[in-house]
Design a protein around this motif. Structure first.
Motif, PDB file in Angstrom:
ATOM      1  N   LEU A   1       0.838  -1.193   0.000  1.00 26.55           N
ATOM      2  CA  LEU A   1       0.000   0.000   0.000  1.00 26.55           C
ATOM      3  C   LEU A   1       0.876   1.247   0.000  1.00 26.55           C
ATOM      4  O   LEU A   1       1.833   1.327   0.768  1.00 26.55           O
ATOM      5  CB  LEU A   1      -0.856  -0.038   1.271  1.00 26.55           C
ATOM      6  CG  LEU A   1      -2.165   0.721   1.250  1.00 26.55           C
ATOM      7  CD1 LEU A   1      -3.098   0.153   0.184  1.00 26.55           C
ATOM      8  CD2 LEU A   1      -2.821   0.622   2.609  1.00 26.55           C
TER       9      LEU A   1
ATOM     10  N   ALA B   1       2.984   2.703   2.858  1.00 23.25           N
ATOM     11  CA  ALA B   1       2.184   2.785   4.086  1.00 23.25           C
ATOM     12  C   ALA B   1       1.781   1.394   4.565  1.00 23.25           C
ATOM     13  O   ALA B   1       0.944   1.259   5.461  1.00 23.25           O
ATOM     14  CB  ALA B   1       0.945   3.632   3.818  1.00 23.25           C
TER      15      ALA B   1
ATOM     16  N   TYR C   1      -2.619  -0.970  12.238  1.00 24.82           N
ATOM     17  CA  TYR C   1      -3.917  -0.467  12.707  1.00 24.82           C
ATOM     18  C   TYR C   1      -5.053  -1.451  12.420  1.00 24.82           C
ATOM     19  O   TYR C   1      -6.066  -1.460  13.122  1.00 24.82           O
ATOM     20  CB  TYR C   1      -4.235   0.882  12.050  1.00 24.82           C
ATOM     21  CG  TYR C   1      -3.360   2.012  12.546  1.00 24.82           C
ATOM     22  CD1 TYR C   1      -3.199   2.242  13.910  1.00 24.82           C
ATOM     23  CD2 TYR C   1      -2.691   2.848  11.673  1.00 24.82           C
ATOM     24  CE1 TYR C   1      -2.400   3.264  14.375  1.00 24.82           C
ATOM     25  CE2 TYR C   1      -1.879   3.872  12.128  1.00 24.82           C
ATOM     26  CZ  TYR C   1      -1.741   4.078  13.481  1.00 24.82           C
ATOM     27  OH  TYR C   1      -0.949   5.094  13.944  1.00 24.82           O
ATOM     28  N   LEU C   2      -4.858  -2.247  11.389  1.00 28.49           N
ATOM     29  CA  LEU C   2      -5.955  -3.145  11.015  1.00 28.49           C
ATOM     30  C   LEU C   2      -5.892  -4.499  11.731  1.00 28.49           C
ATOM     31  O   LEU C   2      -6.816  -5.307  11.585  1.00 28.49           O
ATOM     32  CB  LEU C   2      -5.964  -3.364   9.498  1.00 28.49           C
ATOM     33  CG  LEU C   2      -6.377  -2.154   8.662  1.00 28.49           C
ATOM     34  CD1 LEU C   2      -6.331  -2.476   7.180  1.00 28.49           C
ATOM     35  CD2 LEU C   2      -7.770  -1.667   9.045  1.00 28.49           C
ATOM     36  N   ALA C   3      -4.827  -4.727  12.495  1.00 28.09           N
ATOM     37  CA  ALA C   3      -4.727  -5.992  13.226  1.00 28.09           C
ATOM     38  C   ALA C   3      -5.938  -6.117  14.146  1.00 28.09           C
ATOM     39  O   ALA C   3      -6.256  -5.212  14.902  1.00 28.09           O
ATOM     40  CB  ALA C   3      -3.437  -6.017  14.030  1.00 28.09           C
ATOM     41  N   GLY C   4      -6.641  -7.198  14.045  1.00 30.06           N
ATOM     42  CA  GLY C   4      -7.783  -7.428  14.931  1.00 30.06           C
ATOM     43  C   GLY C   4      -9.109  -6.900  14.398  1.00 30.06           C
ATOM     44  O   GLY C   4     -10.169  -7.182  14.958  1.00 30.06           O
ATOM     45  N   VAL C   5      -9.059  -6.142  13.316  1.00 32.75           N
ATOM     46  CA  VAL C   5     -10.300  -5.578  12.781  1.00 32.75           C
ATOM     47  C   VAL C   5     -11.249  -6.679  12.309  1.00 32.75           C
ATOM     48  O   VAL C   5     -12.466  -6.610  12.522  1.00 32.75           O
ATOM     49  CB  VAL C   5      -9.990  -4.592  11.622  1.00 32.75           C
ATOM     50  CG1 VAL C   5     -11.199  -4.387  10.731  1.00 32.75           C
ATOM     51  CG2 VAL C   5      -9.568  -3.248  12.196  1.00 32.75           C
TER      52      VAL C   5
ATOM     53  N   ASP D   1      -7.589  -0.111  -1.547  1.00 32.05           N
ATOM     54  CA  ASP D   1      -7.569   1.341  -1.367  1.00 32.05           C
ATOM     55  C   ASP D   1      -7.483   1.986  -2.742  1.00 32.05           C
ATOM     56  O   ASP D   1      -6.493   1.837  -3.428  1.00 32.05           O
ATOM     57  CB  ASP D   1      -6.342   1.692  -0.516  1.00 32.05           C
ATOM     58  CG  ASP D   1      -5.928   3.141  -0.681  1.00 32.05           C
ATOM     59  OD1 ASP D   1      -6.795   3.974  -0.967  1.00 32.05           O
ATOM     60  OD2 ASP D   1      -4.732   3.423  -0.515  1.00 32.05           O
TER      61      ASP D   1
ATOM     62  N   VAL E   1     -11.705   3.078   1.091  1.00 28.17           N
ATOM     63  CA  VAL E   1     -11.104   1.762   1.298  1.00 28.17           C
ATOM     64  C   VAL E   1     -12.226   0.734   1.430  1.00 28.17           C
ATOM     65  O   VAL E   1     -13.350   1.077   1.782  1.00 28.17           O
ATOM     66  CB  VAL E   1     -10.182   1.683   2.544  1.00 28.17           C
ATOM     67  CG1 VAL E   1      -9.009   2.598   2.423  1.00 28.17           C
ATOM     68  CG2 VAL E   1     -10.955   1.956   3.814  1.00 28.17           C
TER      69      VAL E   1
ATOM     70  N   ASP F   1       0.716   5.557   0.147  1.00 24.76           N
ATOM     71  CA  ASP F   1      -0.201   6.674   0.408  1.00 24.76           C
ATOM     72  C   ASP F   1      -0.203   7.610  -0.800  1.00 24.76           C
ATOM     73  O   ASP F   1       0.445   7.341  -1.813  1.00 24.76           O
ATOM     74  CB  ASP F   1       0.138   7.389   1.721  1.00 24.76           C
ATOM     75  CG  ASP F   1       1.476   8.116   1.672  1.00 24.76           C
ATOM     76  OD1 ASP F   1       2.017   8.299   0.558  1.00 24.76           O
ATOM     77  OD2 ASP F   1       1.995   8.495   2.726  1.00 24.76           O
TER      78      ASP F   1
ATOM     79  N   ALA G   1       2.257   0.475   8.491  1.00 28.85           N
ATOM     80  CA  ALA G   1       1.438   1.309   9.382  1.00 28.85           C
ATOM     81  C   ALA G   1      -0.029   0.906   9.297  1.00 28.85           C
ATOM     82  O   ALA G   1      -0.705   0.713  10.316  1.00 28.85           O
ATOM     83  CB  ALA G   1       1.599   2.776   9.007  1.00 28.85           C
ATOM     84  N   VAL G   2      -0.501   0.746   8.083  1.00 24.41           N
ATOM     85  CA  VAL G   2      -1.915   0.389   7.899  1.00 24.41           C
ATOM     86  C   VAL G   2      -2.173  -1.002   8.468  1.00 24.41           C
ATOM     87  O   VAL G   2      -3.181  -1.238   9.150  1.00 24.41           O
ATOM     88  CB  VAL G   2      -2.300   0.464   6.399  1.00 24.41           C
ATOM     89  CG1 VAL G   2      -3.697  -0.081   6.170  1.00 24.41           C
ATOM     90  CG2 VAL G   2      -2.213   1.899   5.907  1.00 24.41           C
TER      91      VAL G   2
END
Lengths: 119, 282
Positions: B194, B202, B209-213, B255, B241, B196, B205-206
């Motif tokens: 990914l 990115a 943040y998405l771990a566990g979503v 994305d 997204v 940006d 970083a992305v």
């Protein structure tokens, strides 16, 4: 939260009058606490609001990192329905729980209008 | 050719439902008048949405305009309507060559050869693909087989450091290394990448943040009695997204700065590719 409590009911009315919406909530994005709700019986508001707030937070950060800017609306789709959310700049999540065949565009519109009312 | 274009245009004006738009669109495409060809093809497609040749024509024009992603969709649609459509099989083979997926390209060319054993272009492209020619360049031209510059222009070679298996997760899907990301349940990147809007990577970083979503989405819909979650579309002020669960413990992020509906279709395709890849690597 900038609107008076009476405005919350009005904001939720905008959403729940859409056919196929099973309920609506205003949730504090920071801690996931329900601020106001109009939910059909059987929907576990506090638990859903906590998870919605957590999802919103992760999503917001991921979207910012991906460079797509602030989250304006999100739509969690499932086999038998959907959760639709609009975050407000003041830190409230306007949430709708809907049937699978709901008019998503219309709900989105009402969520955005409700978000303006709530502030 | 200009006379023929004029005659066909006039014919089409008199009978807008006529199939002459196919010939007219192709002539305009060959002449390089891509915007007019695009309009002709799109209007024809609106009138004949179930005509595979209309999707094929539109795909060729899109490919000439370097809009490979939508070209892929159109050729894919043509194949859904007519599984042996030679133009669509050749077109998809061409797109697979472009992403260096010679195996998939050859598979489509083989299908094309079964349907049209006497097509010399297919035979030639297939021979080159099997021979592992120089990056499939010659085969690429044969697969496109339309005599257009766009279909034969050289593509940059993929970076040597790119892990082969990773690159193949989204083979055939444009933007595989900048707009598609496959994660496991803990947020580990399994494939794709990914960038940006500034072109900066990115991915990590992305992913963090998405771990566990995926699990949270599953828990949320379970609490609501909504069954299995199938996707999460999110609208941002600079782009959108789409998250999808190709399997229960993986998460796919797409994305793109495209409309939400279109993004959902791209995500569906990418999820299918990811599921196949995950099953093959289980």
């Amino acid at each position: 939260m900038t609107a008076p409590a009476a405005a919350y009911g009005k904001a939720l009315d905008l959403i729940t009058r859409v056919r196929g919406v099973r309920g609506a909530m205003l949730v504090s994005a920071e801690d996931g606490i329900v601020v106001a709700e109009q939910l059909m019986e059987g929907i576990k508001g506090p638990a859903v609001s906590a998870l919605a707030a957590s999802l919103a937070s992760r999503l917001r950060r991921a979207m910012e990192a991906a460079g797509v800017g602030a989250s304006l609306f999100w739509h969690l789709q499932a086999e038998h329905g959907a959760l639709l959310v609009v975050p407000t700049p003041a830190g409230t999540l306007v949430v709708a729980v809907a049937e699978p065949d709901v008019n998503v565009g219309l709900v989105r519109l009402e969520l955005l209008r409700a978000a303006e009312v709530v502030g | 050719m200009p006379d023929e274009i004029k005659a066909l245009s006039s014919q089409l004006a008199q009978d807008p439902d006529s199939l002459v738009f196919l010939r007219l669109g192709e002539l305009l495409r060959q002449k390089g008048q891509l915007d007019i060809a695009h309009r002709v093809a799109l209007t024809g497609l609106e009138r004949h949405p179930h005509l595979p040749d209309a999707h094929d024509l539109y795909a060729r024009i899109l490919a000439d305009k370097h809009d490979y992603e939508r070209a892929f969709d159109e050729w894919d649609m043509a194949l859904r309507i007519a599984p042996d459509h030679i133009g669509a099989l050749k077109g998809l083979a061409f797109l697979y060559f472009k992403v260096r997926d010679v195996q998939q390209a050859a598979a489509h060319l083989e299908a094309a050869q079964r349907a049209a054993p006497d097509d010399p272009g297919v035979a030639q492209a297939l021979a080159m693909a099997r021979g592992g020619g120089p990056g499939g360049r010659g085969a690429e031209a044969g697969a496109g087989g339309r005599g257009t510059e766009a279909l034969t222009e050289p593509e940059p070679i993929a970076p040597a450091a790119q892990p082969l298996e990773e690159a193949r997760v989204f083979a055939g899907l444009e933007g595989a290394q900048e707009g598609l990301l496959l994660l496991d349940a803990s947020g580990r990147v399994l494939g794709g990448a990914l960038k940006d809007r500034t072109g900066r990577d990115a991915t990590d970083a992305v992913a963090a943040y998405l771990a566990g979503v995926s699990q949270e989405a599953a828990r949320t819909v379970k609490l609501l009695g909504l069954g299995r979650w199938t996707g999460l579309a999110a609208e941002g002020d600079l782009g959108h997204v789409h998250l999808a669960p190709p399997t229960s413990d993986a998460l796919l992020l797409v994305d793109r700065a495209v409309p939400m509906g279109r993004l959902a279709i791209i995500a569906q395709r990418a999820a299918l590719a990811a599921r196949r890849w995950l099953e093959a690597h289980a």
